[in-house]
Design a protein around this motif. Structure first.
Motif, short mmCIF file in Angstrom:
data_model
loop_
_atom_site.label_atom_id
_atom_site.label_comp_id
_atom_site.label_asym_id
_atom_site.label_seq_id
_atom_site.Cartn_x
_atom_site.Cartn_y
_atom_site.Cartn_z
N ALA A 1 4.99 8.07 -10.75
CA ALA A 1 5.71 8.63 -9.73
C ALA A 1 5.97 9.84 -10.27
O ALA A 1 6.86 9.65 -11.43
CB ALA A 1 6.76 7.86 -8.93
N ASN A 2 5.54 11.11 -10.01
CA ASN A 2 6.15 12.44 -10.63
C ASN A 2 7.57 12.67 -9.96
O ASN A 2 8.34 13.35 -10.92
CB ASN A 2 5.28 13.42 -10.43
N ARG A 3 7.89 12.24 -8.80
CA ARG A 3 9.36 12.25 -8.34
C ARG A 3 9.51 11.42 -7.30
O ARG A 3 8.62 10.70 -6.70
CB ARG A 3 9.23 13.92 -7.71
N THR A 4 10.90 11.03 -7.13
CA THR A 4 11.07 10.08 -6.30
C THR A 4 12.43 10.53 -5.37
O THR A 4 12.74 11.65 -5.80
CB THR A 4 11.58 8.70 -6.88
N CYS B 1 9.47 11.78 1.74
CA CYS B 1 10.26 12.91 0.93
C CYS B 1 9.40 13.35 -0.34
O CYS B 1 9.30 14.44 -0.71
CB CYS B 1 11.59 12.52 0.43
N SER B 2 8.74 12.35 -1.00
CA SER B 2 7.92 12.69 -2.13
C SER B 2 6.37 12.62 -2.24
O SER B 2 5.65 12.60 -2.93
CB SER B 2 8.32 11.56 -3.33
N GLY B 3 5.89 12.67 -0.66
CA GLY B 3 4.73 13.18 -0.36
C GLY B 3 4.10 11.43 -0.28
O GLY B 3 2.88 11.48 0.53
N MET B 4 4.32 10.51 -0.51
CA MET B 4 3.76 8.75 -0.44
C MET B 4 4.83 8.27 -0.10
O MET B 4 5.89 8.08 -0.59
CB MET B 4 3.25 8.64 -1.60
N ASN B 5 4.79 7.19 1.12
CA ASN B 5 5.69 6.19 1.23
C ASN B 5 4.96 4.70 0.94
O ASN B 5 3.70 4.54 0.99
CB ASN B 5 5.82 6.05 2.81
N SER C 1 0.97 -1.05 0.03
CA SER C 1 0.06 0.17 -0.06
C SER C 1 0.76 1.33 -0.04
O SER C 1 1.99 1.13 0.06
CB SER C 1 -0.87 -0.07 1.23
N VAL C 2 0.07 2.51 -0.02
CA VAL C 2 0.97 3.66 0.06
C VAL C 2 0.29 4.33 1.16
O VAL C 2 -0.90 4.28 1.48
CB VAL C 2 1.08 4.68 -1.24
N GLU C 3 0.94 5.32 1.91
CA GLU C 3 0.23 6.18 2.68
C GLU C 3 1.21 7.55 2.59
O GLU C 3 2.12 7.60 2.32
CB GLU C 3 0.67 5.59 4.23
N GLY C 4 0.41 8.47 3.27
CA GLY C 4 0.90 9.83 3.12
C GLY C 4 2.36 10.00 3.87
O GLY C 4 2.54 9.53 4.98
N GLY C 5 3.29 10.79 3.49
CA GLY C 5 4.47 11.28 4.05
C GLY C 5 5.73 11.08 3.23
O GLY C 5 5.59 10.58 2.21
N GLY D 1 16.11 9.28 -2.90
CA GLY D 1 16.90 8.28 -2.77
C GLY D 1 16.88 7.58 -1.69
O GLY D 1 17.37 6.45 -1.74
N CYS D 2 15.80 7.68 -0.82
CA CYS D 2 15.74 6.75 0.20
C CYS D 2 14.75 5.31 -0.25
O CYS D 2 15.09 4.33 0.35
CB CYS D 2 15.00 7.12 1.45
N GLY D 3 14.17 5.35 -1.63
CA GLY D 3 13.85 4.16 -2.05
C GLY D 3 12.41 3.88 -1.43
O GLY D 3 11.73 3.04 -1.89
N THR D 4 11.95 4.56 -0.46
CA THR D 4 10.68 4.14 0.28
C THR D 4 9.46 5.12 -0.20
O THR D 4 8.39 4.90 0.47
CB THR D 4 10.54 4.13 1.71
N SER D 5 9.74 6.31 -0.99
CA SER D 5 8.83 7.20 -1.33
C SER D 5 9.01 7.68 -2.76
O SER D 5 9.85 7.32 -3.06
CB SER D 5 8.74 8.48 -0.22
#
Length: 103
Positions: free
Chosen positions: A94-97, A31-35, A25-29, A99-103
């Motif tokens: 994804a419009n942006r990502t 660096c890119s707005g979604m995790n 799933s995805v949840e809010g939060g 470097g952490c790989g989770t968002s």
């Protein structure tokens, strides 16, 4: 459709500890707005979940309806690279990502 690479399927199978349902799933939060959230679960699928069978049909990826619109066409991959290893999510929406790989 969401795809799971052989590497990701093998890794999930090896760490499953007998749990055969994985929720994606995805949840809010983040660096890119979604995790992205990928976790083993005891819950069974409901009528609104998207279900993707993997590991030769022995495991299920459950995608809640509220997350599916954000995750369509995502590829779940896994790498054992020492510096950047772990799960990788290739989401063409994804419009942006970051470097952490989770968002």
């Amino acid at each position: 459709m969401i795809t799971i690479t052989k590497q990701a399927s093998n890794h999930l199978s090896s760490v499953s500890k007998g749990l055969n349902n994985v929720e994606f799933s995805v949840e809010g939060g983040g660096c890119s707005g979604m995790n992205y959230d990928l976790k083993f679960t005891h819950r069974e699928a409901n009528d609104e979940d998207q279900i993707i069978y993997f590991n030769n049909g022995t495991m299920k990826l459950l995608v809640p309806f509220s997350s599916y619109v954000y995750l369509m066409n995502t590829e779940i991959d896994y790498s054992e690279d020492l510096l950047n290893g772990g799960f990788k999510f290739g989401n063409p929406q994804a419009n942006r990502t970051c470097g952490c790989g989770t968002s």
